[in-house]
Design a protein around this motif. Structure first.
Motif, PDB file in Angstrom:
ATOM      1  N   LEU A 248      65.391 -10.799  90.062  1.00  0.00           N
ATOM      2  CA  LEU A 248      65.911  -9.661  89.297  1.00  0.00           C
ATOM      3  C   LEU A 248      66.695  -8.743  90.221  1.00  0.00           C
ATOM      4  O   LEU A 248      66.321  -8.559  91.387  1.00  0.00           O
ATOM      5  CB  LEU A 248      64.748  -8.893  88.664  1.00  0.00           C
ATOM      6  CG  LEU A 248      64.027  -9.599  87.517  1.00  0.00           C
ATOM      7  CD1 LEU A 248      62.838  -8.787  87.040  1.00  0.00           C
ATOM      8  CD2 LEU A 248      64.975  -9.847  86.355  1.00  0.00           C
ATOM      9  N   ASP A 249      67.768  -8.196  89.705  1.00  0.00           N
ATOM     10  CA  ASP A 249      68.581  -7.294  90.527  1.00  0.00           C
ATOM     11  C   ASP A 249      67.976  -5.889  90.493  1.00  0.00           C
ATOM     12  O   ASP A 249      67.641  -5.374  89.420  1.00  0.00           O
ATOM     13  CB  ASP A 249      70.023  -7.254  89.994  1.00  0.00           C
ATOM     14  CG  ASP A 249      70.710  -8.614  90.119  1.00  0.00           C
ATOM     15  OD1 ASP A 249      70.213  -9.448  90.913  1.00  0.00           O
ATOM     16  OD2 ASP A 249      71.716  -8.849  89.421  1.00  0.00           O
ATOM     17  N   LYS A 250      67.867  -5.314  91.661  1.00  0.00           N
ATOM     18  CA  LYS A 250      67.382  -3.920  91.814  1.00  0.00           C
ATOM     19  C   LYS A 250      66.067  -3.680  91.066  1.00  0.00           C
ATOM     20  O   LYS A 250      65.884  -2.665  90.414  1.00  0.00           O
ATOM     21  CB  LYS A 250      68.437  -2.919  91.286  1.00  0.00           C
ATOM     22  CG  LYS A 250      69.841  -3.178  91.791  1.00  0.00           C
ATOM     23  CD  LYS A 250      70.017  -2.689  93.220  1.00  0.00           C
ATOM     24  CE  LYS A 250      71.384  -2.981  93.763  1.00  0.00           C
ATOM     25  NZ  LYS A 250      71.460  -3.995  94.790  1.00  0.00           N
ATOM     26  N   PHE A 251      65.184  -4.619  91.164  1.00  0.00           N
ATOM     27  CA  PHE A 251      63.910  -4.479  90.457  1.00  0.00           C
ATOM     28  C   PHE A 251      63.065  -3.353  91.057  1.00  0.00           C
ATOM     29  O   PHE A 251      62.278  -2.699  90.366  1.00  0.00           O
ATOM     30  CB  PHE A 251      63.145  -5.806  90.511  1.00  0.00           C
ATOM     31  CG  PHE A 251      61.823  -5.760  89.821  1.00  0.00           C
ATOM     32  CD1 PHE A 251      61.748  -5.533  88.457  1.00  0.00           C
ATOM     33  CD2 PHE A 251      60.641  -5.902  90.530  1.00  0.00           C
ATOM     34  CE1 PHE A 251      60.519  -5.464  87.803  1.00  0.00           C
ATOM     35  CE2 PHE A 251      59.416  -5.841  89.890  1.00  0.00           C
ATOM     36  CZ  PHE A 251      59.352  -5.625  88.528  1.00  0.00           C
ATOM     37  N   ASN A 255      60.430  -0.243  89.291  1.00  0.00           N
ATOM     38  CA  ASN A 255      59.101   0.213  89.721  1.00  0.00           C
ATOM     39  C   ASN A 255      59.132   1.682  90.115  1.00  0.00           C
ATOM     40  O   ASN A 255      58.261   2.465  89.723  1.00  0.00           O
ATOM     41  CB  ASN A 255      58.639  -0.600  90.936  1.00  0.00           C
ATOM     42  CG  ASN A 255      57.946  -1.885  90.532  1.00  0.00           C
ATOM     43  OD1 ASN A 255      57.448  -1.998  89.413  1.00  0.00           O
ATOM     44  ND2 ASN A 255      57.929  -2.850  91.429  1.00  0.00           N
ATOM     45  N   ASP A 256      60.156   2.036  90.887  1.00  0.00           N
ATOM     46  CA  ASP A 256      60.225   3.410  91.391  1.00  0.00           C
ATOM     47  C   ASP A 256      60.420   4.411  90.258  1.00  0.00           C
ATOM     48  O   ASP A 256      59.805   5.476  90.224  1.00  0.00           O
ATOM     49  CB  ASP A 256      61.386   3.549  92.402  1.00  0.00           C
ATOM     50  CG  ASP A 256      61.099   2.757  93.675  1.00  0.00           C
ATOM     51  OD1 ASP A 256      59.928   2.350  93.848  1.00  0.00           O
ATOM     52  OD2 ASP A 256      62.031   2.519  94.462  1.00  0.00           O
ATOM     53  N   LEU A 257      61.264   4.052  89.281  1.00  0.00           N
ATOM     54  CA  LEU A 257      61.580   4.995  88.197  1.00  0.00           C
ATOM     55  C   LEU A 257      60.492   5.064  87.131  1.00  0.00           C
ATOM     56  O   LEU A 257      60.139   6.140  86.637  1.00  0.00           O
ATOM     57  CB  LEU A 257      62.886   4.570  87.505  1.00  0.00           C
ATOM     58  CG  LEU A 257      64.188   5.016  88.156  1.00  0.00           C
ATOM     59  CD1 LEU A 257      65.372   4.419  87.410  1.00  0.00           C
ATOM     60  CD2 LEU A 257      64.279   6.549  88.145  1.00  0.00           C
ATOM     61  N   HIS A 258      59.945   3.877  86.760  1.00  0.00           N
ATOM     62  CA  HIS A 258      59.042   3.828  85.600  1.00  0.00           C
ATOM     63  C   HIS A 258      57.599   3.529  85.956  1.00  0.00           C
ATOM     64  O   HIS A 258      56.724   3.564  85.087  1.00  0.00           O
ATOM     65  CB  HIS A 258      59.526   2.757  84.609  1.00  0.00           C
ATOM     66  CG  HIS A 258      60.936   2.959  84.155  1.00  0.00           C
ATOM     67  ND1 HIS A 258      61.283   3.854  83.177  1.00  0.00           N
ATOM     68  CD2 HIS A 258      62.094   2.384  84.565  1.00  0.00           C
ATOM     69  CE1 HIS A 258      62.594   3.815  82.986  1.00  0.00           C
ATOM     70  NE2 HIS A 258      63.109   2.938  83.820  1.00  0.00           N
ATOM     71  N   VAL A 262      55.074  -0.613  84.163  1.00  0.00           N
ATOM     72  CA  VAL A 262      56.299  -0.957  83.440  1.00  0.00           C
ATOM     73  C   VAL A 262      56.983  -2.132  84.139  1.00  0.00           C
ATOM     74  O   VAL A 262      57.469  -3.070  83.489  1.00  0.00           O
ATOM     75  CB  VAL A 262      57.240   0.270  83.354  1.00  0.00           C
ATOM     76  CG1 VAL A 262      58.608  -0.138  82.819  1.00  0.00           C
ATOM     77  CG2 VAL A 262      56.622   1.339  82.480  1.00  0.00           C
ATOM     78  N   GLY A 263      56.962  -2.103  85.471  1.00  0.00           N
ATOM     79  CA  GLY A 263      57.524  -3.229  86.239  1.00  0.00           C
ATOM     80  C   GLY A 263      56.843  -4.534  85.847  1.00  0.00           C
ATOM     81  O   GLY A 263      57.504  -5.556  85.634  1.00  0.00           O
ATOM     82  N   ASP A 264      55.512  -4.474  85.716  1.00  0.00           N
ATOM     83  CA  ASP A 264      54.765  -5.686  85.312  1.00  0.00           C
ATOM     84  C   ASP A 264      55.209  -6.165  83.924  1.00  0.00           C
ATOM     85  O   ASP A 264      55.400  -7.364  83.703  1.00  0.00           O
ATOM     86  CB  ASP A 264      53.260  -5.397  85.270  1.00  0.00           C
ATOM     87  CG  ASP A 264      52.639  -5.432  86.658  1.00  0.00           C
ATOM     88  OD1 ASP A 264      53.370  -5.755  87.611  1.00  0.00           O
ATOM     89  OD2 ASP A 264      51.430  -5.148  86.778  1.00  0.00           O
ATOM     90  N   SER A 265      55.359  -5.199  83.004  1.00  0.00           N
ATOM     91  CA  SER A 265      55.786  -5.587  81.645  1.00  0.00           C
ATOM     92  C   SER A 265      57.165  -6.228  81.674  1.00  0.00           C
ATOM     93  O   SER A 265      57.435  -7.192  80.953  1.00  0.00           O
ATOM     94  CB  SER A 265      55.828  -4.367  80.720  1.00  0.00           C
ATOM     95  OG  SER A 265      54.568  -3.787  80.651  1.00  0.00           O
TER      96      SER A 265
END
Ligand SMILES: Nc1nc2c(ncn2[C@@H]2O[C@H](COP(=O)(O)OP(=O)(O)OP(=O)(O)O)[C@@H](O)[C@H]2O)c(=O)[nH]1
Length: 413
Positions: A248-251, A255-258, A262-265
């Protein structure tokens, strides 16, 4: 059962012409299956012999009791191979090869039982022995579900009682049903149910050991096993394979924002979306960790891989993901792959390295694209990318070391 625990179509893989595929190949560390249930089965059969002998001694005499115990022992000889074959069938997912041997054993066993009964001057009713064989052996052989098992057992029992009633009258029928069939059913059915449960548990734990817990996709171990089979088969049949590494690009910014949840979802939803791209037997889609996925495509040449890769990148990049928290996120993905007909020395690790380099190039050129290189030495056209750019196969430049392209790449080599 974990709903996400779905390693996708083709898991375990099957393909026409493949050598008999055993779950041992995908079971980590191999190992013997169902040791507990084997011991349990032997214990049940021993108990059956004991109870049979005691009850016959109680209602008849010592000679008849001895006859029953002897005939049960013969029954044991014919039932155990049936169970062993059944367990082997469950373990490997293939029908047992020795089904003819099993039938022969059943016939010989029934003959011996008849002789034992003749010796004791008792009437011989083969159905009761067949029922014993059925309740111990048939369930594991045929993988009947419990409801079917009970239905067939009830049918056999009914037929047995009916025959005994016609031939010997009600008294004998009831005695036979209560003592012989009843005991068989009482011990045999729970024994088989327990085998069934153990089998289910073992299947689940085998799947768990091969699945990525977050997404339910295959993990590295499963990927390696499937790719090993796929590569061997492709090499023999001169079929192309494609190995794609996706990231994924800029994943990190998700994580940092949400937040991590949310990253896991996002990872789960992306995984769900990717599943549709690996649907055929021997295709395998795995998550190796973080936001990195790998797809092994069997029988996919470089041109098809280029088209499919482009479709995949477009599909992920144009479908906003609606997250449980109410947010929608539009992830982008990059894909690097290598494709071609493998040769004898081709290993998955080597293909992953090639695909990784293609991915590195895509990321370097701002990402959200697919780039497929050909496996060096393989037949076919060379590179097809997002915009069908053709270039030469990857040749390491002089002095270039075969290492992971990014310093933060945690994938073990
Ligand atoms: N939510 C979540 N994050 C994870 C998990 N495993 C790893 N990560 C995070 O995934 C991120 C991976 O980022 P990278 O792939 O290195 O970098 P990126 O931000 O995607 O940037 P590019 O790949 O260069 O586009 C890191 O922030 C890790 O902490 C996980 O299981 N769940």
């Amino acid at each position: 059962m974990n709903e996400r625990l779905n390693l996708g179509n083709g898991f375990p893989p099957s393909a026409k012409g493949l050598p008999a595929f055993s779950e041992d190949v995908i079971r980590p560390g191999g190992g013997k299956a169902l040791p507990t249930s084997t011991a349990f089965l032997f214990a049940c059969v021993g108990l059956l012999l004991l109870l049979g002998g005691i009850t016959e001694l109680w209602v008849s005499n010592a000679k008849v009791a001895l006859s029953l115990t002897l005939s049960s022992a013969v029954g044991l000889v014919m039932v155990i191979p049936g169970c062993a074959a059944g367990m082997a069938a469950n373990r490997t997912g293939n029908p047992p090869d020795d089904i003819v041997t099993l039938i022969a054993l059943l016939v010989v066993g029934c003959g011996l039982l008849a002789m034992a009964d003749q010796w004791a001057q008792r009437s011989y009713n083969p159905l009761s022995y067949l029922l014993t064989a059925f309740v111990f052996g048939a369930f594991t052989l045929t993988r009947l579900r419990p409801a079917h098992l009970f239905a067939v057992a009830a049918l056999l029992l009914g037929a047995d009682v009916f025959l005994a009633y016609i031939r010997h009258g009600a008294g004998q029928a009831i005695q036979q049903t209560l003592l012989s069939d009843g005991l068989c059913a009482l011990i045999g059915v729970p024994a088989n149910l327990r085998l069934w449960r153990l089998d289910q548990q073992q299947r689940l734990s085998t799947l768990e050991a091969l699945a990525d817990p977050l997404t339910g996709l295959a993990n590295r171990r499963a990927l390696e096993r499937i790719a090993e089979i796929g590569l061997r088969y492709a090499q023999r049949e001169r079929r192309a394979v494609t190995v794609a590494v996706l990231d994924l690009d800029k994943f990190k910014s998700v994580n940092d924002l949400h937040g991590h949840d949310v990253g896991d979802s996002v990872l789960q939803l992306v995984a769900d979306g990717l599943r549709q791209f690996a649907q055929r037997p021997l295709d395998c889609i795995a998550r190796l960790g973080g936001d990195e996925f790998v797809i092994f495509w069997f029988d996919l040449d470089i041109e098809q891989a280029g088209r499919l890769g482009r479709e995949l990148v477009t599909s992920v990049g144009t479908r906003p993901l609606r997250l449980p928290v109410g947010t929608a996120i539009q992830p982008k993905i990059s894909l690097g792959a290598c494709s071609g007909v493998p040769h004898g020395a081709t290993r998955l690790d080597e293909l992953l390295r090639l695909a990784d380099r293609a991915l590195y190039q895509v990321k370097h050129e701002s990402g959200n694209r697919a780039l497929v290189r050909s496996i060096p030495g393989s037949i076919g056209r060379v590179v097809i990318g997002h915009n069908f750019r053709i270039s030469r196969p990857y040749e390491p430049r002089q002095g270039e070391v075969a290492k992971a392209p990014r310093s933060d790449d945690a994938r073990p080599r």
